[in-house]
Design an enzyme around this catalytic site. Structure first.
Site, PDB file in Angstrom:
ATOM      1  N   GLU A   1      31.345 -56.732  44.482  1.00 39.40           N
ATOM      2  CA  GLU A   1      31.039 -55.403  43.954  1.00 39.40           C
ATOM      3  C   GLU A   1      30.353 -55.484  42.592  1.00 39.40           C
ATOM      4  O   GLU A   1      29.495 -54.658  42.266  1.00 39.40           O
ATOM      5  CB  GLU A   1      32.313 -54.558  43.866  1.00 39.40           C
ATOM      6  CG  GLU A   1      33.034 -54.349  45.181  1.00 39.40           C
ATOM      7  CD  GLU A   1      32.129 -53.855  46.297  1.00 39.40           C
ATOM      8  OE1 GLU A   1      31.125 -53.162  46.007  1.00 39.40           O
ATOM      9  OE2 GLU A   1      32.404 -54.166  47.464  1.00 39.40           O
TER      10      GLU A   1
ATOM     11  N   HIS B   1      26.648 -55.809  43.043  1.00 38.30           N
ATOM     12  CA  HIS B   1      25.999 -54.505  43.223  1.00 38.30           C
ATOM     13  C   HIS B   1      25.802 -53.810  41.876  1.00 38.30           C
ATOM     14  O   HIS B   1      24.738 -53.264  41.581  1.00 38.30           O
ATOM     15  CB  HIS B   1      26.863 -53.604  44.106  1.00 38.30           C
ATOM     16  CG  HIS B   1      26.770 -53.888  45.562  1.00 38.30           C
ATOM     17  ND1 HIS B   1      25.576 -54.010  46.232  1.00 38.30           N
ATOM     18  CD2 HIS B   1      27.739 -54.050  46.505  1.00 38.30           C
ATOM     19  CE1 HIS B   1      25.811 -54.234  47.517  1.00 38.30           C
ATOM     20  NE2 HIS B   1      27.108 -54.270  47.699  1.00 38.30           N
TER      21      HIS B   1
ATOM     22  N   GLU C   1      22.317 -55.827  49.735  1.00 40.06           N
ATOM     23  CA  GLU C   1      23.476 -56.716  49.658  1.00 40.06           C
ATOM     24  C   GLU C   1      23.142 -58.080  49.061  1.00 40.06           C
ATOM     25  O   GLU C   1      24.026 -58.918  48.909  1.00 40.06           O
ATOM     26  CB  GLU C   1      24.086 -56.911  51.052  1.00 40.06           C
ATOM     27  CG  GLU C   1      24.696 -55.660  51.661  1.00 40.06           C
ATOM     28  CD  GLU C   1      25.910 -55.148  50.901  1.00 40.06           C
ATOM     29  OE1 GLU C   1      26.572 -55.956  50.225  1.00 40.06           O
ATOM     30  OE2 GLU C   1      26.183 -53.938  50.971  1.00 40.06           O
TER      31      GLU C   1
ATOM     32  N   PHE D   1      29.577 -44.637  61.029  1.00 43.86           N
ATOM     33  CA  PHE D   1      29.796 -43.241  61.414  1.00 43.86           C
ATOM     34  C   PHE D   1      30.099 -42.327  60.229  1.00 43.86           C
ATOM     35  O   PHE D   1      30.112 -41.112  60.376  1.00 43.86           O
ATOM     36  CB  PHE D   1      30.918 -43.140  62.450  1.00 43.86           C
ATOM     37  CG  PHE D   1      30.582 -43.815  63.742  1.00 43.86           C
ATOM     38  CD1 PHE D   1      29.457 -43.451  64.461  1.00 43.86           C
ATOM     39  CD2 PHE D   1      31.378 -44.840  64.238  1.00 43.86           C
ATOM     40  CE1 PHE D   1      29.127 -44.086  65.655  1.00 43.86           C
ATOM     41  CE2 PHE D   1      31.060 -45.479  65.425  1.00 43.86           C
ATOM     42  CZ  PHE D   1      29.933 -45.105  66.137  1.00 43.86           C
ATOM     43  N   ALA D   2      30.341 -42.891  59.068  1.00 46.28           N
ATOM     44  CA  ALA D   2      30.596 -42.058  57.890  1.00 46.28           C
ATOM     45  C   ALA D   2      29.951 -42.657  56.656  1.00 46.28           C
ATOM     46  O   ALA D   2      30.332 -42.348  55.541  1.00 46.28           O
ATOM     47  CB  ALA D   2      32.102 -41.890  57.676  1.00 46.28           C
TER      48      ALA D   2
ATOM     49  N   GLY E   1      26.319 -45.299  55.210  1.00 47.95           N
ATOM     50  CA  GLY E   1      24.876 -45.501  55.258  1.00 47.95           C
ATOM     51  C   GLY E   1      24.428 -46.626  56.147  1.00 47.95           C
ATOM     52  O   GLY E   1      23.280 -47.029  56.080  1.00 47.95           O
ATOM     53  N   TYR E   2      25.311 -47.152  56.997  1.00 51.30           N
ATOM     54  CA  TYR E   2      24.972 -48.356  57.745  1.00 51.30           C
ATOM     55  C   TYR E   2      24.697 -48.111  59.225  1.00 51.30           C
ATOM     56  O   TYR E   2      24.759 -49.035  60.023  1.00 51.30           O
ATOM     57  CB  TYR E   2      26.080 -49.399  57.581  1.00 51.30           C
ATOM     58  CG  TYR E   2      26.087 -50.018  56.204  1.00 51.30           C
ATOM     59  CD1 TYR E   2      25.506 -51.260  55.970  1.00 51.30           C
ATOM     60  CD2 TYR E   2      26.634 -49.355  55.121  1.00 51.30           C
ATOM     61  CE1 TYR E   2      25.486 -51.822  54.705  1.00 51.30           C
ATOM     62  CE2 TYR E   2      26.622 -49.896  53.848  1.00 51.30           C
ATOM     63  CZ  TYR E   2      26.052 -51.135  53.645  1.00 51.30           C
ATOM     64  OH  TYR E   2      26.025 -51.686  52.384  1.00 51.30           O
TER      65      TYR E   2
END
Length: 791
Positions: free
Chosen positions: A572, A575, A601, A705-706, A708-709
């Site tokens: 993290e 990022h 990534e 499904f929830a 950005g991937y």
């Protein structure tokens, strides 16, 4: 992971990384990905993954007043009508004290609650609509008359919505959920209105077609090209009837993604297993028992202790993982595994119908835009194509398969030699337990025995020291400078080599199952921006937040981390570095903005490699009581164990990426195959042990499904190739040559971390590495190079 997805995990193997490898992406990112915020989650193996703020008035003062965020600071060109609309909003007595609408240096996380959301967001949207109307009337194809006012509009919504969306992720309440749900359609409507603005679109096209185009910087050209392409992807070229249909789809997708993540959180919180018989938890380490007892105390069992119980097990990662790794009670492992695997798959929290509807609407959206499937829409703003992504996944799958098969044979043989009854019928709730036993036997390493060497304070000190060596920055505590949402949250200032502040970040390390989404992610609070700088400042400084869900302190001990948790923090932080160390002053392409999703990534996975670097590891691995450094022989064992079951962990990630692509390319909603049929079919080539017939991992697959991937989980592997090759530049220079490491680190900072979305990621990589990326370093790091050569 970049926050764009609460991370979900279907089993321990999902949580554990392949030896190299959001969530929860703020759902506000369904539109205009280069301008509206994304956050970045960890891949499923770890634990799960906003935008822009202000710089200090001077390098010595802690006052940030010169760069305060002003939600209603009107551009000079604002019409009297627009100004009147703003005045009518601001003068309302009920709004005058709303923290969402106040000027602030850093977001007032400590004072925002659900009651502020409805009036605050509606007032903000009214103001932004007035600004947008004024922009459309006065727009010209020039930077001051188009891009700068557009950035101000985007920024205001990004910062304020990001604030409440972040609180929903880390301090969830039913009231906050309901408030956000109420105003979300209005927010989406405005985003669509902005993204489909013909005057703005035509002005961008005019810039691209002007004689001055070639004189624009590469960053500005990238910004213009992205805006034009994204406008098309958001439906600007559709006729009125189709655009109305498109907008309805976007509204519904936004609702469904929020509901999906809420169901996962609620289902995870719902499971609690109370244990009173110590025999049931045989094998579990003291650290886990202390955590379980702490959970029991919080549920009213005031006399619970680690030694005598009672204990409460939950599905939160710090609770779930130790059970799967260490519980000798096979029935307990099975119960907890099945509960984890079936989260959000039954009753009121069942995500099955939501998934079907999401896939159906995504396909309809793709068809409206003229694409064959949603994966093609997703890839339109990425480095890869559907074909190239599938090709990479198959190449890595072929290199991993035989090794994974051998991993399973080794596991069965070991279990049989230990007299395990399940050795011939080994299944999902056995593999993690026996893998841990085999690793302990083969390398004489017990992860629980390593915990005392990885206390959070020492890990952070070592991480910051590494950042200073590589990138020439200093990081110092700045607690108290900015409001926080929980007392455990830390705040830090980042300085350059001259001592000037260049960025800030929050760090929220611990699991809080009752209110905090699972996983780990980084997100923007505010981005670096020339346009958003306040008077007296040349640029607004970036601010980020890092969120993890690691084991909290138990009793009088500090947070003692597993090695996987150490890797997650490094991930993290990678990022955050790309967000904070950007040199781009164009806010819409600064930091992680406008970077192709399959390249974001790279810095995060690059940073993980340093966890295995001897000097780095020894700087963080200090016993929390004695100060003793991790013994040299233990470090060598840890290094040797890096490729342990590499084929299995790699294959697991490839399964997630493959089922994601399959669902977004070939799956037909309402057709003969169910989503679970697709999962089972893909698993034939990606799982050595077939999934259970009742496997419902998809119901908690928040990344796609929830977050950005969607049609983008392959990005972890794509970026893994880039990150491993980037780290090999340091290996080539000599990891023991501090001068060479510093020089290479500075080059990495000046390219990968500094250029942001202002330059194509492949060009950035070539500028750093001197050539295009090769998969060889990744396969070498994972011990799979020979398998690849023979594949």
């Amino acid at each position: 992971m970049l926050m764009a997805t609460p991370t979900s995990r279907a089993s321990l193997n999902l949580l554990r990384r392949s030896p190299k490898p959001k969530y929860f992406s703020s759902s506000s990112c369904h539109f205009r990905p280069s301008t509206f915020r994304k956050s970045y989650p960890c891949p499923i193996w770890s634990s799960s993954f906003s935008f822009c703020l202000p710089p200090p008035r001077s390098t010595t003062s802690t006052s940030l007043s010169s760069s305060s965020f002003r939600p209603f600071s009107s551009p000079p060109s604002m019409s009297s009508a627009a100004a009147a609309a703003v005045e009518s909003v601001v003068s309302d007595e009920t709004l005058s004290s709303n923290p969402l609408l106040q000027d602030f240096d850093f977001p007032p996380f400590d004072s925002v609650d659900a009651s502020h959301v409805r009036p605050g967001i509606r007032a903000l949207l009214q103001h932004l609509e007035a600004e947008l109307e004024e922009l459309e009337k006065s727009v010209e194809p020039t930077w001051p008359k188009l891009v700068e006012p557009l950035e101000k509009i985007v920024d205001r919504l990004t910062v304020v919505w990001g604030m409440i969306n972040h609180l929903k992720a880390v301090k969830d309440t039913p009231e906050l959920r309901a408030a956000i749900e109420d105003v979300q359609p209005e927010k989406v409507k405005f985003q669509l209105r902005l993204g489909q603005s013909k005057p703005i679109y035509n002005a961008f096209k005019a810039i691209r077609e002007s004689p001055d185009w070639s004189s624009l910087s590469e960053a500005r050209q990238r910004l213009v090209e992205a805006q034009i392409k994204e406008a098309v992807l958001i439906g600007i070229a559709l006729d009125d009837e189709k655009r109305e249909e498109f907008n309805k789809i976007e509204q519904e997708l936004e609702k469904l993604s929020h509901k999906f993540s809420e169901n996962v959180l609620d289902a995870t919180k719902k499971f609690e297993k109370l244990i009173t018989d110590k025999k049931e938890i045989e094998g579990l380490p003291p650290s886990a028992l202390g955590l379980f007892a702490q959970a029991a105390v919080s549920k009213g069992h005031e006399n619970a202790t680690a030694e005598n119980g009672p204990w409460i097990i939950t599905l939160d990662a710090p609770s779930y993982l130790p059970v799967m790794q260490h519980a000798k009670n096979r029935a307990l492992r099975e119960e907890v595994y099945r509960a984890y695997l079936s989260r959000a798959s039954s009753g009121d929290l069942d995500n099955t119908a939501i998934i079907d509807q999401i896939l159906k609407l995504r396909l309809e959206k793709a068809k409206l835009l003229g694409y064959n499937n949603y994966a093609e829409v997703s890839m339109a703003m990425k480095m890869a194509t559907v074909e190239k992504a599938a090709e990479l996944l198959e190449k890595l799958r072929s290199a991993s398969w035989d090794a994974a098969v051998q991993d399973m044979e080794d596991l069965k043989s070991f279990a049989k030699n230990q007299g395990a009854a399940e050795s011939d019928s080994m299944t999902h709730w056995d593999t993690t337990f026996w893998s841990e036993r085999l690793r302990e036997s083969k390398y004489d390493i017990n992860e629980e025995e390593l915990r005392p060497y990885f206390s959070l304070p020492k890990v952070m000190d070592g991480l910051f020291s590494l950042a200073k060596t590589l990138f020439g920055i200093d990081i110092e505590p700045a607690d108290g400078l900015a409001p926080v949402w929980n007392n455990d949250v830390r705040f830090y200032r980042v300085k350059d080599s001259s001592g000037n502040p260049i960025a800030y970040f929050y760090f929220d390390p611990y699991s809080r199952p009752s209110e905090k989404r699972g996983g780990a992610w980084m997100d923007e609070v505010v981005s670096r921006s020339r346009v958003m700088a306040q008077k007296g400042s040349s640029v607004r400084l970036p601010v980020a937040h890092m969120v993890c869900n690691q084991t909290p302190p138990v009793g009088d001990k500090p947070s003692l981390m597993t090695f996987r948790e150490v890797e997650t923090v490094f991930h993290e932080f990678g990022h955050a570095l790309q967000h904070m160390l950007t040199k781009q002053d164009e806010g819409l392409v600064a930091g992680i903005r406008n970077i192709e999703w399959d390249a974001v990534e790279l810095p995060s996975q690059f940073m993980e490699n340093w966890c295995y670097h001897r000097d780095t590891l020894m700087s963080i691995a200090k016993h929390y009581e004695t100060g003793e450094t991790l013994p040299e022989e233990v470090y060598k064992k840890l290094l040797a164990a890096r490729t342990f079951r590499a084929g299995s962990f790699s294959l697991r990630q490839l399964k997630f990426a493959s089922v994601d692509l399959e669902l977004h390319t070939k799956y037909v909603p309402g057709g003969p195959e169910s989503i679970y049929d697709v999962d089972q079919r893909v698993s034939v080539k990606t799982q050595v042990i077939p999934p259970l017939p009742e496997d419902r991992f998809l119901c908690s697959f928040s990344h796609i499904f929830a977050g950005g991937y969607a049609a983008g989980y392959y990005s972890y592997k794509w970026a893994e190739v880039l990150s491993a090759d980037a780290f090999s530049a340091f290996e080539d220079a000599g990891l023991d040559d501090i001068k060479a490491v510093k020089e290479t680190g500075q080059r990495f900072r000046n390219t990968i971390l500094a250029l942001g979305g202002g330059k194509a990621p492949l060009k950035v990589f070539v500028e750093f590495r001197g050539r295009e990326p090769s998969p060889e370093p990744l396969l070498r790091h994972n011990g799979l190079l020979a398998a690849s050569a023979s594949a």
